[in-house]
Scaffold this active site. Structure first.
Site, PDB file in Angstrom:
ATOM      1  N   GLU A  63       0.818  -1.208   0.000  1.00  0.00           N
ATOM      2  CA  GLU A  63       0.000   0.000   0.000  1.00  0.00           C
ATOM      3  C   GLU A  63       0.855   1.263   0.000  1.00  0.00           C
ATOM      4  O   GLU A  63       1.915   1.318   0.628  1.00  0.00           O
ATOM      5  CB  GLU A  63      -0.919   0.012   1.219  1.00  0.00           C
ATOM      6  N   HIS A  64       0.385   2.298  -0.708  1.00  0.00           N
ATOM      7  CA  HIS A  64       0.983   3.625  -0.675  1.00  0.00           C
ATOM      8  C   HIS A  64       0.055   4.556   0.088  1.00  0.00           C
ATOM      9  O   HIS A  64      -1.154   4.324   0.152  1.00  0.00           O
ATOM     10  CB  HIS A  64       1.181   4.152  -2.101  1.00  0.00           C
ATOM     11  N   PRO A  65       0.579   5.626   0.673  1.00  0.00           N
ATOM     12  CA  PRO A  65      -0.294   6.562   1.396  1.00  0.00           C
ATOM     13  C   PRO A  65      -1.305   7.202   0.457  1.00  0.00           C
ATOM     14  O   PRO A  65      -0.964   7.634  -0.644  1.00  0.00           O
ATOM     15  CB  PRO A  65       0.681   7.587   1.973  1.00  0.00           C
ATOM     16  N   MET A  66      -2.546   7.273   0.900  1.00  0.00           N
ATOM     17  CA  MET A  66      -3.630   7.827   0.088  1.00  0.00           C
ATOM     18  C   MET A  66      -4.254   9.065   0.725  1.00  0.00           C
ATOM     19  O   MET A  66      -5.252   9.588   0.239  1.00  0.00           O
ATOM     20  CB  MET A  66      -4.712   6.763  -0.106  1.00  0.00           C
TER      21      MET A  66
ATOM     22  N   THR B 229       0.714  10.014  -3.796  1.00  0.00           N
ATOM     23  CA  THR B 229       0.846   8.618  -3.350  1.00  0.00           C
ATOM     24  C   THR B 229       2.295   8.145  -3.398  1.00  0.00           C
ATOM     25  O   THR B 229       2.564   6.973  -3.157  1.00  0.00           O
ATOM     26  CB  THR B 229      -0.004   7.692  -4.234  1.00  0.00           C
TER      27      THR B 229
END
Length: 234
Positions: A82-85, A90
């Site tokens: 996961e990447h920061p959203m 991102t």
């Protein structure tokens, strides 16, 4: 007298060692595999844990049931992908360390986890299937070749996919699950096969695969209902 396969043997087949049983193979405590679940790959099947379980950086688990068949290229993307959203970008600034990591670490640590990836019993993964983080797949599902197990929305994180027993897909447009075979298939697939009977009973479950040519579907459904009622009384 013929014998059943040994679930503790890494290579259950003679000849080229392209098929491995995953339970005796994996060593990561975050990966739980049921008996007789196998992976087939002509090019390094023993590398499953390194090449097919990706981005396992956190505590999230991968749980796969018994009697699952994983074709070549089946991969599980774990929650570490996961990447920061939350912000305007991102881009994974934290990964590169230094000042970037110092200024963005709180963003990464506050990200919600997708949770464990859980696969039921008797699931067949076609060639090149990719399972996204946090997905739950029910008993008896069939995942089509090169199919992602979830569909991301536009600009939003993908929602976990859920598959009901016997491969009835949930509201997941990107995956083709097999249709229900009869009302009794839950009894056959879950109670008969995966209730830990002697292995010959599990093998004989192939005889309950569905109606034979010429069978009346209504009669098959009635028979399945009877089997379910008997299972409930047991």
């Amino acid at each position: 007298m013929s014998t059943i396969p040994d679930p503790t043997v890494l290579h259950p087949l003679a000849g080229p060692q392209r098929v491995v049983l995953l339970k005796p193979l994996v060593t990561d405590p975050r990966i739980e595999i049921g008996e007789f679940t196998y992976y087939d790959d002509p090019d390094g099947a023993e590398e499953f844990e390194r090449r097919n379980v990706l981005y396992a950086y956190g505590p999230e688990r991968l749980v796969i049931g018994r009697y699952c068949a994983l074709a070549t290229g089946t991969r599980f993307l774990m929650a570490g992908a996961e990447h920061p959203m939350l912000g305007v970008s991102t881009f994974p600034f934290t990964m590169f360390g230094g000042a970037w990591a110092e200024r963005t670490l709180d963003v990464v640590t506050s990200m919600p986890s997708r949770g464990d990836t859980v696969v039921g019993n008797d699931v067949w993964f076609g060639h090149g299937v990719t399972v996204m983080p946090g997905v739950t797949i029910g008993d008896g599902a069939v995942i089509a070749t090169r199919t992602p197990s979830t569909s991301p929305g536009r600009g939003r994180p993908p929602r976990p996919s859920r598959y009901a027993p016997c491969g009835r897909p949930g509201r997941e447009p990107s995956v083709r699950g097999r249709p229900a075979r009869a009302e009794g298939c839950i009894f056959r697939g879950v109670r008969s096969v995966h209730g830990r009977p002697p292995p010959p009973t599990a093998m004989d479950s192939h005889r309950w695969a569905g109606p034979a040519p010429g069978d009346d579907p209504a009669r098959v459904r009635r028979a399945g209902s009877v089997q379910q009622r008997q299972a409930r009384r047991a």
